[in-house]
Design an enzyme around this catalytic site. Structure first.
Site, PDB file in Angstrom:
ATOM      1  N   GLU A 129       0.825  -1.212   0.000  1.00  7.07           N
ATOM      2  CA  GLU A 129       0.000   0.000   0.000  1.00  7.07           C
ATOM      3  C   GLU A 129       0.853   1.253   0.000  1.00  7.07           C
ATOM      4  OE1 GLU A 129      -3.724  -1.570   2.692  1.00  7.07           O
ATOM      5  OE2 GLU A 129      -2.371  -0.061   3.486  1.00  7.07           O
ATOM      6  N   CYS A 184       3.037   8.352   1.583  1.00  2.00           N
ATOM      7  CA  CYS A 184       3.482   7.343   2.551  1.00  2.00           C
ATOM      8  C   CYS A 184       3.729   6.042   1.796  1.00  2.00           C
ATOM      9  CB  CYS A 184       2.380   7.166   3.586  1.00  2.00           C
ATOM     10  SG  CYS A 184       2.654   5.802   4.713  1.00  2.00           S
ATOM     11  N   CYS A 207       5.411  -7.381   7.745  1.00  2.00           N
ATOM     12  CA  CYS A 207       6.439  -6.916   8.677  1.00  2.00           C
ATOM     13  C   CYS A 207       6.699  -8.011   9.691  1.00  2.00           C
ATOM     14  CB  CYS A 207       5.986  -5.645   9.396  1.00  2.00           C
ATOM     15  SG  CYS A 207       7.271  -4.941  10.470  1.00  2.00           S
ATOM     16  N   CYS A 227      -0.391  -3.185  15.888  1.00  2.94           N
ATOM     17  CA  CYS A 227      -0.281  -2.870  14.464  1.00  2.94           C
ATOM     18  C   CYS A 227      -0.842  -3.985  13.588  1.00  2.94           C
ATOM     19  CB  CYS A 227       1.188  -2.629  14.119  1.00  2.94           C
ATOM     20  SG  CYS A 227       1.497  -2.465  12.355  1.00  2.94           S
ATOM     21  N   CYS A 280      -6.654  -1.420   6.694  1.00  8.07           N
ATOM     22  CA  CYS A 280      -5.300  -1.268   7.205  1.00  8.07           C
ATOM     23  C   CYS A 280      -5.325  -0.389   8.446  1.00  8.07           C
ATOM     24  CB  CYS A 280      -4.392  -0.650   6.153  1.00  8.07           C
ATOM     25  SG  CYS A 280      -2.738  -0.437   6.793  1.00  8.07           S
TER      26      CYS A 280
HETATM   27  N1  SAH Z   1       7.750   0.035  10.904  1.00  7.33           N
HETATM   28  C1  SAH Z   1       7.911   1.433  10.988  1.00  7.33           C
HETATM   29  C2  SAH Z   1       7.159   2.193   9.920  1.00  7.33           C
HETATM   30  C3  SAH Z   1       5.782   1.708   9.571  1.00  7.33           C
HETATM   31  S1  SAH Z   1       4.562   1.807  10.846  1.00  7.33           S
HETATM   32  C4  SAH Z   1       7.503   1.923  12.356  1.00  7.33           C
HETATM   33  O1  SAH Z   1       6.868   1.160  13.091  1.00  7.33           O
HETATM   34  O2  SAH Z   1       7.841   3.040  12.699  1.00  7.33           O
HETATM   35  C5  SAH Z   1       4.246   3.536  10.821  1.00  7.33           C
HETATM   36  C6  SAH Z   1       3.607   4.082  12.097  1.00  7.33           C
HETATM   37  O3  SAH Z   1       2.270   3.590  12.297  1.00  7.33           O
HETATM   38  C7  SAH Z   1       4.351   3.703  13.366  1.00  7.33           C
HETATM   39  O4  SAH Z   1       4.574   4.841  14.151  1.00  7.33           O
HETATM   40  C8  SAH Z   1       3.406   2.783  14.039  1.00  7.33           C
HETATM   41  O5  SAH Z   1       3.629   2.766  15.389  1.00  7.33           O
HETATM   42  C9  SAH Z   1       2.067   3.355  13.660  1.00  7.33           C
HETATM   43  N2  SAH Z   1       0.938   2.461  13.895  1.00  7.33           N
HETATM   44  C10 SAH Z   1       0.888   1.137  13.696  1.00  7.33           C
HETATM   45  N3  SAH Z   1      -0.317   0.642  14.048  1.00  7.33           N
HETATM   46  C11 SAH Z   1      -1.050   1.691  14.472  1.00  7.33           C
HETATM   47  C12 SAH Z   1      -2.390   1.814  14.967  1.00  7.33           C
HETATM   48  N4  SAH Z   1      -3.184   0.763  15.063  1.00  7.33           N
HETATM   49  N5  SAH Z   1      -2.823   3.047  15.313  1.00  7.33           N
HETATM   50  C13 SAH Z   1      -2.009   4.130  15.189  1.00  7.33           C
HETATM   51  N6  SAH Z   1      -0.742   4.078  14.729  1.00  7.33           N
HETATM   52  C14 SAH Z   1      -0.254   2.854  14.379  1.00  7.33           C
HETATM   53 FE1  SF4 Z   2       6.133  -3.395  11.727  1.00 11.22          FE
HETATM   54 FE2  SF4 Z   2       3.822  -2.332  12.419  1.00 11.22          FE
HETATM   55 FE3  SF4 Z   2       5.741  -2.592  14.227  1.00 11.22          FE
HETATM   56 FE4  SF4 Z   2       5.994  -0.763  12.255  1.00 11.22          FE
HETATM   57  S1  SF4 Z   2       4.461  -0.784  13.895  1.00 11.22           S
HETATM   58  S2  SF4 Z   2       7.545  -2.237  12.988  1.00 11.22           S
HETATM   59  S3  SF4 Z   2       4.981  -1.871  10.583  1.00 11.22           S
HETATM   60  S4  SF4 Z   2       4.695  -4.278  13.166  1.00 11.22           S
END
Ligand code: SAH
Ligand code: SF4
Length: 360
Positions: A99, A112, A119, A126, A342
């Protein structure tokens, strides 16, 4: 005789691409300006196929097609939110799906992008983490999300992409083999300023140190989510391997490398990490590395019955940070109506918009 695998043009750094093309055209007794023609088609005109390169003779286009690969993802799905946010689902050559999201504001258009299909980090809040790891993306597959999105934005009058955040699927610093060239290609090939590109990580220390060593001023976002190591461990399994004190040392190195900006992302989950006692501890960490803090309401996911923190609590949390001299922003969510599948793409992108706005 077996044929050598065609070279993936989109995965090559600009210098490498020029060298390969020089070699290719020299071998065919072609003038050296051919390289410049192709480079222009790739980086400026965003050609998605050799046939588009109409200022090259047809025989040369055919020769290029057999020596090089220029493959683009296909648009599997596109969803446009009422607020203007656009989510793309791209199908890669082997069928993997990734995505990317375009987020327009009055002054910016942020993209983005994903760095991995799935992952492996398994963060408990997440959706991508729960889905598991599928495979690494190549540099070309990362870059092609930008190319395809830029074309889409141009065709739909959204204007030029001004900022790129690696906040889609995947942990970019767990795919450094592709991340580093992708940064170079976006910056030097497509001319996206380093300070307009943000890499987001949960705290992969060797990767943070590598970014600190790069001469360009790419921005770094740390997904912090808790200033307390024990609580953080429950949210982010990587905390066991790279505990906060070690991550903070790496961030200090990044900060001291000069001209580099750090953001803390803090997803606020009701009753989990939103206790007001945590705010002063978060403030201390932010002050130590000059980090800007983004507070993002948690996006509910199907795997846990967690809820976002109450807006009143988030505001109180923010006030404590501000009172201690920390720059902080509270983020809303964008694209709520299109993002059901997502759980993560919308909030943190909106969040980054503000960080970039404040930091530049
Ligand atoms: N793996 C990297 C980048 C992708 S995730 C990382 O974790 O930083 C990008 C952002 O989305 C991260 O800050 C993560 O903590 C946030 N994120 C993931 N799941 C989320 C959720 N359910 N609600 C809000 N933010 C979320
Ligand atoms: Fe991976 Fe989601 Fe954790 Fe980012 S927040 S490192 S995408 S599992």
């Amino acid at each position: 005789m077996t044929h050598p695998a065609p070279i993936d043009v989109l995965s090559l750094e600009p210098d490498q691409l020029r060298a390969r093309l020089d070699e290719h055209f020299a071998g065919r007794s072609q003038p050296s300006y051919r390289t410049g023609q192709v480079v222009k088609w790739v980086y400026e005109r965003l050609a998605s196929g050799w046939d588009e390169m109409t200022d090259l003779p047809a025989t040369e286009r055919e020769a290029l097609a057999s020596a090089f690969r220029l493959s683009e993802p296909t648009e599997e799905r596109v969803a446009v939110s009422k607020d203007g946010t656009v989510k793309h689902l791209w199908r890669l050559e082997d069928g993997a799906l990734v995505e990317s999201v375009l987020i327009p504001t009055r002054t910016r258009l942020t993209l983005c992008i994903s760095s991995q299909a799935g992952c492996a980090m398994g963060c408990t809040f997440c959706a991508t983490g729960w889905g598991g790891f599928e495979r690494q993306l190549t540099a070309g597959e990362i870059v092609s999300q930008y190319r395809a999105s830029r074309r889409w934005a141009e065709a739909h009058d959204l204007g030029a992409i001004t900022n790129i955040v690696y906040m889609g699927m995947g942990e970019p610093l767990a795919n450094r083999k592709a991340l580093h060239p992708s940064l170079t290609i976006l910056n030097r090939g497509y001319d996206v300023g380093a300070r307009r590109i943000t890499v987001s990580t949960v705290g992969v220390v060797p990767g943070i140190l590598e970014l600190a060593d790069r001469p360009e001023q790419f921005r770094l976002a740390l997904s912090l989510h808790s200033p307390d190591s024990e609580l953080r461990r429950e949210l982010i399994p990587l905390e066991k391997r790279h505990p906060l004190p070690e991550v903070l040392d790496a961030l200090e190195a990044f900060d001291q490398a000069g001209g580099k900006r750090i953001t803390f992302e803090y997803t606020m989950i009701r009753g989990v990490n939103d206790a007001l006692e945590l705010a002063p501890r978060l403030a201390d960490l932010a002050m130590r590395v000059n980090a800007f803090v983004n507070l993002i309401p948690f996006n509910p996911i199907p795997y846990r019955d967690w809820r976002p923190s109450d807006p009143v609590r988030i505001a109180a949390f923010a006030r404590i940070l501000e009172g201690r001299g920390v720059s902080v922003a509270v983020r809303g969510t964008r694209g709520r109506d299109i993002d059901a599948a997502c759980g993560q793409l919308r909030a943190h992108v909106a969040e980054q918009l503000g960080a970039a706005a404040k930091g530049s």
